[in-house]
Design a protein around this motif. Structure first.
Motif, short mmCIF file in Angstrom:
data_model
loop_
_atom_site.label_atom_id
_atom_site.label_comp_id
_atom_site.label_asym_id
_atom_site.label_seq_id
_atom_site.Cartn_x
_atom_site.Cartn_y
_atom_site.Cartn_z
N THR A 54 -1.22 -1.41 0.75
CA THR A 54 0.24 -1.50 0.89
C THR A 54 0.82 -2.69 0.15
OG1 THR A 54 0.11 -0.38 3.01
CG2 THR A 54 2.12 -1.62 2.57
N GLU A 121 7.47 2.20 8.97
CA GLU A 121 7.46 3.65 9.09
C GLU A 121 8.68 4.30 8.42
OE1 GLU A 121 4.87 5.51 10.54
OE2 GLU A 121 3.87 3.57 10.52
N SER A 125 7.62 3.99 3.86
CA SER A 125 7.12 5.34 3.62
C SER A 125 8.12 6.19 2.83
CB SER A 125 6.75 6.02 4.94
OG SER A 125 7.88 6.20 5.75
N THR A 129 5.25 3.68 -0.09
CA THR A 129 3.93 4.23 0.21
C THR A 129 4.02 5.74 0.41
OG1 THR A 129 4.20 3.94 2.60
CG2 THR A 129 3.25 2.08 1.37
N PRO A 131 3.96 9.24 2.54
CA PRO A 131 4.62 9.49 3.83
C PRO A 131 3.67 9.24 5.00
CG PRO A 131 4.11 11.55 2.72
CD PRO A 131 3.79 10.46 1.75
N PRO A 132 4.22 9.02 6.19
CA PRO A 132 3.39 8.70 7.36
C PRO A 132 2.29 9.72 7.63
CG PRO A 132 5.70 8.35 7.87
CD PRO A 132 5.65 8.99 6.51
N HIS A 140 -1.52 3.81 11.57
CA HIS A 140 -0.23 3.54 12.23
C HIS A 140 -0.43 2.63 13.44
CE1 HIS A 140 1.76 6.47 9.69
NE2 HIS A 140 0.78 7.30 9.95
#
Length: 169
Positions: A54, A121, A125, A129, A131-132, A140
């Protein structure tokens, strides 16, 4: 608002900024602790979907918005700067909440939880990054553990600062 009130607000927010920086370091320890306990499958999946991690993705995103191309090392350094700056901003927000009458611990936990939902989140996202749903749940949970550790550290430090008279009660 008089000069004395202004300087009190600035002092409280500056203390909140320092607390936020320190709490971001505590968050790093909590997420590192959790990462060591994550399954190999979860760590492998993270590396697949977020090559470099990340921090590298965040650094690349920031550099890209500025029209710059950076190496992975430069992107990671930028990612760390983003991480620390956000910690300072969240600490300042928590100090403002505490100054407005919210208990320090509630201010810290609320700020940490809000940062997790809105920034990690949400924004990350959506723009930085994958998507979750690309990640396993463990990833998470690590973020949640980190942000709750952050919030708890902020709350505890704000409570001590208030008790010592460093920030307004």
């Amino acid at each position: 608002m008089n000069t004395k009130q202004s300087s009190g607000i600035v002092r409280d927010l500056a203390i909140g900024a320092a607390i936020g920086y320190s709490a971001s370091r505590a968050m790093d320890h909590a997420t590192g602790w959790y990462f060591e306990r994550q399954s190999e499958e979860s760590r492998r999946r993270e590396e697949e979907v977020a090559l470099g991690g990340t921090l590298v993705l965040a650094g690349r995103w920031l550099a890209g918005t500025l029209g710059r191309d950076v190496t992975d090392e430069e992107a990671e350094r930028l990612g760390w700067v983003i991480h620390r700056v956000l910690g300072v901003v969240y600490g300042t927000a928590a100090a403002a909440l505490a100054r407005a009458g919210v208990s320090p611990m509630r201010a810290g936990i609320a700020t940490g939880a809000t940062a997790f939902v809105l920034v990690d989140e949400g924004f990350m996202s959506a723009f930085v990054t994958p998507p979750p749903w690309a990640y396993l749940v463990e990833s998470h949970v690590r973020g949640l553990v980190g942000h709750l550790a952050y919030g708890g550290a902020v709350g505890a430090m704000l409570a001590v600062a208030r008790r010592l008279g460093a920030v307004r009660a």
